[in-house]
Design a protein around this motif. Structure first.
Motif, PDB file in Angstrom:
ATOM      1  N   TYR A  94      -8.147  29.658 -19.027  1.00  0.00           N
ATOM      2  CA  TYR A  94      -7.847  29.397 -17.622  1.00  0.00           C
ATOM      3  C   TYR A  94      -6.782  30.353 -17.123  1.00  0.00           C
ATOM      4  N   THR A 130      -2.748  24.378 -14.987  1.00  0.00           N
ATOM      5  CA  THR A 130      -3.567  23.325 -14.394  1.00  0.00           C
ATOM      6  C   THR A 130      -4.978  23.881 -14.249  1.00  0.00           C
ATOM      7  N   ALA A 182      -7.830  23.039 -12.942  1.00  0.00           N
ATOM      8  CA  ALA A 182      -8.750  22.839 -11.819  1.00  0.00           C
ATOM      9  C   ALA A 182      -9.050  24.160 -11.118  1.00  0.00           C
ATOM     10  N   ASP A 183     -10.311  24.531 -11.085  1.00  0.00           N
ATOM     11  CA  ASP A 183     -10.802  25.725 -10.393  1.00  0.00           C
ATOM     12  C   ASP A 183     -10.174  27.030 -10.866  1.00  0.00           C
TER      13      ASP A 183
END
Length: 166
Positions: free
Chosen positions: A131, A135, A137-138
């Protein structure tokens, strides 16, 4: 007397996920999990099927008690000393990492030693998700497939590539 008899043979397996770990002992029709030991010996003193382990509050005799053996004709999984089901699993820990930009492929080469500190080995394939930020998310960059098994208490060096992103 007829020495050759035939009958049906049924083999059951999961097509998607492995079954929960269980004892290899299933000794009789009136099976219960405490009347035969794993080595097929008979215990001198059978454990009470209604034995209670303390639940989250740590006190025996309250509503949250754990009674793992209170069943009949049911195969048991493996329990720890507190009566909680124990599912052996791999636990991969990255010890260090090295990233190198490869101009010829416009990718980042990641070399990562991983140590399996779990109770069992991990078989291939397994996956690493990368990532952009903590965090997730997306912010997924890539999911890399690792085709290298890692045995229990072993360390393996893995290499995977990431695309260069903004």
């Amino acid at each position: 007397m007829n020495d050759s008899q035939t009958g049906p043979l049924r083999i059951y397996k999961s097509t998607t996920f492995p079954w929960a770990p269980a004892r290899k002992v299933w000794n009789q029709y009136a099976y219960n999990v405490v009347n035969v030991n794993d080595d097929l010996t008979i215990p001198q003193y059978q454990l009470n099927l209604a034995v209670a382990f303390p639940g989250p509050d740590g006190i025996v005799g309250t509503d949250d008690d754990i009674r793992p053996y209170n069943n009949f004709l049911q195969q048991s999984t493996i329990y720890n000393s507190q009566g909680i089901p124990f599912f052996p699993a791999a636990d991969l820990v990255a010890t260090t990492s090295m990233a190198v930009y490869e101009k010829s492929t416009d990718q980042i080469k990641i070399t990562l030693p991983v140590c399996n500190q779990g109770d069992v080995g991990i078989t291939a394939p397994w996956y690493i998700s990368t990532y952009k930020v903590k965090t997730p998310a997306d912010s997924l960059i890539a999911v890399s497939t690792i085709n290298l098994p890692v045995a229990r208490d072993a360390t393996e060096n893995i290499t995977y590539y990431l695309p260069v992103t903004d």
